[in-house]
Enzyme design. Structure first.
Site, PDB file in Angstrom:
ATOM      1  N   ASP A  83       0.862  -1.183   0.000  1.00 46.55           N
ATOM      2  CA  ASP A  83       0.000   0.000   0.000  1.00 46.55           C
ATOM      3  C   ASP A  83       0.901   1.238   0.000  1.00 46.55           C
ATOM      4  OD1 ASP A  83      -3.140   0.728   1.413  1.00 46.55           O
ATOM      5  OD2 ASP A  83      -1.650   2.242   0.917  1.00 46.55           O
ATOM      6  N   ASP A  99      -3.364   2.360  -5.570  1.00 41.86           N
ATOM      7  CA  ASP A  99      -2.121   2.363  -4.784  1.00 41.86           C
ATOM      8  C   ASP A  99      -1.922   1.093  -3.968  1.00 41.86           C
ATOM      9  OD1 ASP A  99      -3.740   2.703  -2.456  1.00 41.86           O
ATOM     10  OD2 ASP A  99      -2.183   3.924  -1.541  1.00 41.86           O
ATOM     11  N   GLU A 100      -2.601   0.035  -4.364  1.00 45.65           N
ATOM     12  CA  GLU A 100      -2.646  -1.123  -3.472  1.00 45.65           C
ATOM     13  C   GLU A 100      -2.756  -2.423  -4.275  1.00 45.65           C
ATOM     14  OE1 GLU A 100      -6.123  -2.406  -0.449  1.00 45.65           O
ATOM     15  OE2 GLU A 100      -6.053  -0.342  -1.109  1.00 45.65           O
TER      16      GLU A 100
HETATM   17  P1  TTP Z   1      -5.266   4.985   0.928  1.00 50.58           P
HETATM   18  O1  TTP Z   1      -4.213   3.956   0.704  1.00 50.58           O
HETATM   19  O2  TTP Z   1      -6.435   4.630   1.767  1.00 50.58           O
HETATM   20  O3  TTP Z   1      -4.630   6.296   1.572  1.00 50.58           O
HETATM   21  P2  TTP Z   1      -3.250   6.990   1.287  1.00 50.58           P
HETATM   22  O4  TTP Z   1      -2.390   6.192   0.362  1.00 50.58           O
HETATM   23  O5  TTP Z   1      -3.513   8.390   0.850  1.00 50.58           O
HETATM   24  O6  TTP Z   1      -2.615   7.055   2.720  1.00 50.58           O
HETATM   25  P3  TTP Z   1      -1.964   5.883   3.587  1.00 50.58           P
HETATM   26  O7  TTP Z   1      -0.540   6.296   3.793  1.00 50.58           O
HETATM   27  O8  TTP Z   1      -2.745   5.874   4.863  1.00 50.58           O
HETATM   28  O9  TTP Z   1      -2.092   4.621   2.793  1.00 50.58           O
HETATM   29  O10 TTP Z   1      -5.818   5.478  -0.460  1.00 50.58           O
HETATM   30  C1  TTP Z   1      -5.012   5.606  -1.608  1.00 50.58           C
HETATM   31  C2  TTP Z   1      -5.426   6.788  -2.440  1.00 50.58           C
HETATM   32  O11 TTP Z   1      -6.812   6.687  -2.800  1.00 50.58           O
HETATM   33  C3  TTP Z   1      -5.292   8.091  -1.718  1.00 50.58           C
HETATM   34  O12 TTP Z   1      -3.996   8.660  -1.842  1.00 50.58           O
HETATM   35  C4  TTP Z   1      -6.350   8.937  -2.353  1.00 50.58           C
HETATM   36  C5  TTP Z   1      -7.418   7.970  -2.755  1.00 50.58           C
HETATM   37  N1  TTP Z   1      -8.513   8.021  -1.773  1.00 50.58           N
HETATM   38  C6  TTP Z   1      -9.538   8.906  -2.009  1.00 50.58           C
HETATM   39  O13 TTP Z   1      -9.544   9.584  -3.029  1.00 50.58           O
HETATM   40  N2  TTP Z   1     -10.541   8.982  -1.087  1.00 50.58           N
HETATM   41  C7  TTP Z   1     -10.566   8.228   0.053  1.00 50.58           C
HETATM   42  O14 TTP Z   1     -11.505   8.340   0.846  1.00 50.58           O
HETATM   43  C8  TTP Z   1      -9.496   7.309   0.288  1.00 50.58           C
HETATM   44  C9  TTP Z   1      -9.476   6.471   1.538  1.00 50.58           C
HETATM   45  C10 TTP Z   1      -8.498   7.242  -0.645  1.00 50.58           C
HETATM   46 MG    MG Z   2      -2.144   4.105   0.618  1.00 47.87          MG
END
Ligand code: TTP
Ligand code: MG
Length: 362
Positions: free
Chosen positions: A10, A108-109
């Protein structure tokens, strides 16, 4: 069944980290990616925020007006989805090299089934380090990685230490690892389910583990069985490979974002029908059904299920798609786009030969 080793990658504060990479002067400042805050009068939501901004309490999916209120001095940037998608493709290409089976779940995952590549958790850790370093070197972005005996545990592990974390949970450590976690962390436990469980006195995964299966089934139907298994760290979902494999599918962006089940199911009927026509024209059966959902804030997810046997049945495609889609409907967000895709394709002529072969050798 041989023991699986699953790795979950992630990216850290993905959209915002890319913005920082593109513009290093942002580093160290609070950055919020989302819709226009309009000096506090904006009506959209936060997509994500970097860790500096999170210190002010800003979170994904929060209203942008509230984010502005919490930290007016933050740098607010619009969502540059095309760029994030390009970066995502590059990262997926890197990860793909390290496993035989990869399932991207959002931009992103991704899950990687590395059972075929390593046989011990020590080797798995080493592999994870390689992946992390290559993404850092080639894309100048950090990610966090979790390793465990299944998808559920791997995902919780990647989230355990962030940013640039690496968490390995061996089978014998699973219960200790998940028991203290809030139930909300479990896949499929949304605000509604959480509330019902809270009312039953269940807050942590360890509390859930103590609830009788019949009680969960009584409250939640079939989903109760899943909750029961999750509370014990059990998850038999396979990593479903559909990356670059030949597939057919259609998607639609709604005129207006919606979470109306009727509208979404009607779209699934139509998308399935069109996908089915392509299959028939090309003479393929399918084994895997995949659903893609993009929420109003552009957060995108996929979910897939693989059937035991290839089929050409339209009703099966529709039924599985709807079951998968339901998973995304009990969120409070509206859906912007929905897609249906099938993969694991088998030429129907070949399928027949295979079948006849097995009959002959039987
Ligand atoms: P996430 O992996 O949930 O969050 P993140 O990568 O920003 O932060 P973390 O370090 O906690 O992993 O989500 C990945 C991307 O998806 C995030 O950068 C933006 C998008 N996203 C949204 O647009 N809205 C949301 O509610 C979430 C959870 C994510
Ligand atoms: Mg993330």
């Amino acid at each position: 069944m041989s023991r699986r080793i699953i790795l979950h990658v992630d990216m850290d504060y993905f959209f915002a980290q890319i913005e920082e990479r593109e513009n290093p002067s942002l580093k160290g400042k609070p950055v919020v990616v989302g819709s226009d805050p309009k000096n506090g009068a904006g009506r959209g939501v936060v997509s994500t925020a970097n860790y500096e901004a999170r210190k002010f309490g800003i979170r994904s999916a929060m209203s942008i007006a509230r984010a502005f209120h919490l930290c007016p001095q933050a740098i607010f940037l619009p969502v540059n989805y095309d760029l994030y998608e390009k970066v995502s493709e590059k990262i997926m290409q890197i990860m793909k090299k390290f496993s035989t089976k990869m399932e991207p779940v959002s931009l992103d995952e991704a899950y990687l089934d590395i059972s075929g590549v390593v046989s011990t958790y020590d080797d798995a850790r080493e592999l994870a380090e390689k992946i992390r370093n290559e993404i850092l070197r080639k894309e100048r972005l950090t990610c966090s990685i979790g390793i465990g005996p299944n998808k559920l545990v791997a995902k919780l592990a990647s989230d355990f230490r962030k940013p640039f974390g690496l968490t390995v949970v061996r089978p014998e450590e699973v219960i200790k690892f998940i028991s203290p976690m809030r139930i909300r962390r479990l896949l499929g436990v949304g605000p509604k389910t959480e509330k019902i469980l809270n009312n039953m006195g269940v807050r942590r995964v360890g509390d859930l583990e103590k609830v009788h299966l019949w009680k969960l089934v009584e409250k939640f139907g079939k989903r109760g069985i899943q909750l029961h298994e999750y509370s014990r760290g059990i998850d038999n979902e396979e990593v479903v490979e559909f990356w670059e494999s030949k597939s057919f599918g259609r998607e639609i962006t709604f005129e207006e974002d919606t979470n109306d089940e009727n509208v979404i199911f009607k779209a699934i009927d139509n998308l399935s029908l069109e996908t089915h026509q392509d299959l028939v024209k090309n003479d393929f059966s399918f084994k895997t059904v995949l659903i893609k959902v993009r929420y109003e804030n552009f957060e995108t997810h996929t979910r897939a299920r693989t059937l035991k046997f290839p089929t050409i049945d339209l009703q099966t495609m529709v039924k599985v798609s709807k079951e998968l889609a339901k998973f995304f409907l009990n969120s409070n967000r509206n859906i912007r786009l929905i897609g249906v895709r099938v993969s694991g394709l088998v030429k129907r002529t070949e399928q027949k030969t295979l079948f006849e072969d097995s009959m002959l050798s039987a």
